[in-house]
Design a protein around this motif. Structure first.
Motif, PDB file in Angstrom:
ATOM      1  N   LEU A  41      43.534  -6.177 -12.446  1.00 23.29           N
ATOM      2  CA  LEU A  41      42.650  -5.376 -11.581  1.00 23.29           C
ATOM      3  C   LEU A  41      41.349  -6.117 -11.303  1.00 23.29           C
ATOM      4  N   ARG A  45      40.078  -7.434  -7.587  1.00 24.32           N
ATOM      5  CA  ARG A  45      38.837  -6.867  -7.034  1.00 24.32           C
ATOM      6  C   ARG A  45      37.671  -7.846  -7.129  1.00 24.32           C
ATOM      7  N   ARG A  46      37.937  -9.046  -7.617  1.00 20.93           N
ATOM      8  CA  ARG A  46      36.920 -10.091  -7.782  1.00 20.93           C
ATOM      9  C   ARG A  46      35.741  -9.624  -8.651  1.00 20.93           C
ATOM     10  N   HIS A  47      36.081  -8.945  -9.738  1.00 25.87           N
ATOM     11  CA  HIS A  47      35.062  -8.477 -10.678  1.00 25.87           C
ATOM     12  C   HIS A  47      34.745  -9.577 -11.692  1.00 25.87           C
ATOM     13  N   ASP A 143      31.118   1.846 -13.412  1.00 22.81           N
ATOM     14  CA  ASP A 143      32.266   1.071 -12.943  1.00 22.81           C
ATOM     15  C   ASP A 143      33.018   0.435 -14.110  1.00 22.81           C
TER      16      ASP A 143
END
Length: 160
Positions: A41, A45-47, A143
């Motif tokens: 994930l 989502r480029r987290h 988040d």
């Protein structure tokens, strides 16, 4: 910053998540699956996150995604201490203090350099017993919390 009224409204939801997200069993294979899902994930989502799962004092999963740094690991440790101390998610603990118009850093009597009541660390429970903690660090605290809950809820639906 969340005010006392908003925190009081959010706290029951957070505690309900903890009540519902429990398992009949959870072993290192489950830790690998949940940790891998969080990495998947995060990458999609480029987290810029670090992910960690602990069973007691044993780290059973850890990963750092692009953009994460050693500070994220330190935040995870501080959030994990809060979960172990209060047996609630780090986010719920922080919201409980805010709901009572208190500041965790000054009112908990715990060292703010070693304990962080910020979202992102969630208790792992097997049939009600706290067996570990799963956590994410690198995003805004809500988040971080929501990402962990998403992965744990998905795992619970699939694996019971």
């Amino acid at each position: 910053m969340t005010d006392a009224h908003d925190a009081a409204d959010l706290l029951p939801l957070l505690l309900e998540q903890e009540r519902v997200i429990q398992f009949d069993s959870f072993d290192v294979g489950d830790a690998w699956a949940v940790g891998s899902r969080l990495v998947e994930l995060g990458n999609a989502r480029r987290h810029p996150i670090a992910v960690s799962i602990m069973f007691g004092d044993q780290r059973v999963f850890h990963a750092a995604l692009p953009g994460a740094c050693a500070d994220n690991d330190a935040w995870l440790e501080n959030k994990f201490r809060v979960v172990r101390r209060f047996a609630n998610s780090s986010y719920a603990v922080g919201m409980r203090f805010r709901a009572n118009s208190r500041d965790f850093s000054t009112d908990s009597n715990l060292d703010p350099n070693t304990h962080a009541a910020h979202g992102g660390a969630f208790p792992l429970r097997v049939r009600g017993s706290l067996i570990g903690v799963v956590g994410v660090s690198g995003l805004a605290q809500r988040d971080d919390h929501d990402l962990v809950v998403e992965a744990l809820e998905e795992h619970r639906r699939i694996h019971g």
